[in-house]
Design a protein around this motif. Structure first.
Motif, PDB file in Angstrom:
ATOM      1  N   ASN A  31      14.623   2.044   1.732  1.00  0.00           N
ATOM      2  CA  ASN A  31      15.163   2.174   0.330  1.00  0.00           C
ATOM      3  C   ASN A  31      14.296   1.490  -0.887  1.00  0.00           C
ATOM      4  N   GLU A  32      14.109   0.062  -0.451  1.00  0.00           N
ATOM      5  CA  GLU A  32      13.391  -0.766  -1.572  1.00  0.00           C
ATOM      6  C   GLU A  32      11.854  -0.473  -1.441  1.00  0.00           C
ATOM      7  N   LEU A  33      11.308  -0.238  -0.230  1.00  0.00           N
ATOM      8  CA  LEU A  33       9.724   0.065  -0.443  1.00  0.00           C
ATOM      9  C   LEU A  33       9.416   1.454  -1.152  1.00  0.00           C
ATOM     10  N   VAL A  52       6.185   3.366  -2.092  1.00  0.00           N
ATOM     11  CA  VAL A  52       5.642   3.750  -0.888  1.00  0.00           C
ATOM     12  C   VAL A  52       5.851   5.109  -0.663  1.00  0.00           C
ATOM     13  N   LYS A  53       4.765   5.877  -0.103  1.00  0.00           N
ATOM     14  CA  LYS A  53       4.781   7.155  -0.039  1.00  0.00           C
ATOM     15  C   LYS A  53       4.804   7.622   1.396  1.00  0.00           C
ATOM     16  N   THR A  54       4.410   6.917   2.331  1.00  0.00           N
ATOM     17  CA  THR A  54       4.270   7.331   3.771  1.00  0.00           C
ATOM     18  C   THR A  54       4.833   6.179   4.555  1.00  0.00           C
ATOM     19  N   ILE A  55       5.715   6.485   5.646  1.00  0.00           N
ATOM     20  CA  ILE A  55       6.090   5.284   6.462  1.00  0.00           C
ATOM     21  C   ILE A  55       6.053   5.814   7.889  1.00  0.00           C
ATOM     22  N   ILE A  56       5.265   5.241   8.674  1.00  0.00           N
ATOM     23  CA  ILE A  56       4.991   5.343  10.052  1.00  0.00           C
ATOM     24  C   ILE A  56       5.863   4.318  10.966  1.00  0.00           C
ATOM     25  N   ALA A  99       0.735  -1.282   0.027  1.00  0.00           N
ATOM     26  CA  ALA A  99      -0.068  -0.078  -0.110  1.00  0.00           C
ATOM     27  C   ALA A  99       0.722   1.119   0.171  1.00  0.00           C
ATOM     28  N   ASP A 100       0.259   2.239  -0.236  1.00  0.00           N
ATOM     29  CA  ASP A 100       0.815   3.823  -0.272  1.00  0.00           C
ATOM     30  C   ASP A 100       1.443   3.867   1.335  1.00  0.00           C
ATOM     31  N   THR A 101       0.919   3.410   2.296  1.00  0.00           N
ATOM     32  CA  THR A 101       1.219   3.691   3.715  1.00  0.00           C
ATOM     33  C   THR A 101       1.807   2.541   4.455  1.00  0.00           C
TER      34      THR A 101
END
Ligand code: HPA
Length: 234
Positions: free
Chosen positions: A74-76, A82-86, A13-15
């Motif tokens: 880096n890979e995500l 991927v646009k957002t990482i929490i 997913a994007d997040t």
């Protein structure tokens, strides 16, 4: 697939919620998401994509420390878009008003890791910061749940075992907690142009010996996940 992730394009997913512990990724997928599909198992760095309240969300284990986490980020971002990482993790509490089980939001992250210095060269001490939109959303989603997070500088330590660091001085300068990832996450967010936030629960105290029970830790962990998922879909 990318070098360390066996998923297909479009599997994430994007997040993405990013715990250090892959078994926490599994726990989050099994207890909080529906329609779950496992998307990675290489090196047991489990990754899953599912739905939370109708929104597609992924969760991926990153391993401990900036070097391991940076591989997955880096890979995500570069391969899977991927646009957002929490980041959802634990930390040691350092400020006098920070207690076991508190939820902390890292507005910024100081570090003794070489990643910032190696990026900019001598003389520049870059300040890796959270995405303010995510930070603001997480703070207010937490308040709706009756939780008031503490917000501040988290020290991302290069070594878990380090008796040479002056932790008291860092605390005197306003650092509220320590873990091993946030500065690397925020630096990569700036470099690769994605949004990032670290949501942390206090699992131990650097200057005290308060202890929590396993049941208490599970409840606090669940609070952190609920805040992070509410932020992910807001
Ligand atoms: N130090 C570093 N990382 C951590 C700690 C700590 O005390 N607690 C949880 N993650």
């Amino acid at each position: 697939m990318s070098t360390h992730i066996g998923a297909q394009m479009g599997d994430y997913a994007d997040t993405v919620l990013l715990p250090g512990d892959p078994l926490r990724a599994k726990y989050i997928a099994e207890h909080f998401l529906t329609n779950v599909k496992q998307v990675n198992e290489i090196r047991n760095a489990f990754g899953y994509t599912g739905e939370y309240q109708g929104h597609r969300v992924s969760v991926q284990g990153s391993g401990m420390g900036i070097p391991s986490m940076s591989i997955y980020i880096n890979e995500l971002v570069q391969f899977y878009g991927v646009k957002t990482i929490i980041r959802v993790g634990s930390c040691g509490g350092m400020a006098p008003d920070v207690h076991l089980r508190d939820v902390l939001l890292a507005s910024g992250s100081s570090t003794d890791s070489a990643v910032t210095a190696n990026t900019f060269g001598p003389g520049v001490h870059y300040a890796p910061l959270a995405d303010f939109g995510l930070l603001d959303t997480a703070y207010h989603e937490a308040q709706k749940m009756g939780i008031t997070p503490k917000v501040g500088d988290i020290f991302a330590a290069d070594r878990f075992y380090n008796d040479e660091l002056d932790m008291k001085k860092l605390a005197d300068y306003g650092v509220i907690g320590t873990e091993m990832e946030s500065a690397g996450l925020y630096l990569l967010a700036a470099k690769l142009h994605f949004r990032a936030l670290s949501v942390l629960t206090v699992s131990d105290l650097i200057f005290g010996d308060e202890k929590t029970t396993a049941a208490e830790r599970e409840q606090t962990f669940n609070d952190m996940i609920n805040i992070s998922l509410a932020t992910a879909i807001a």
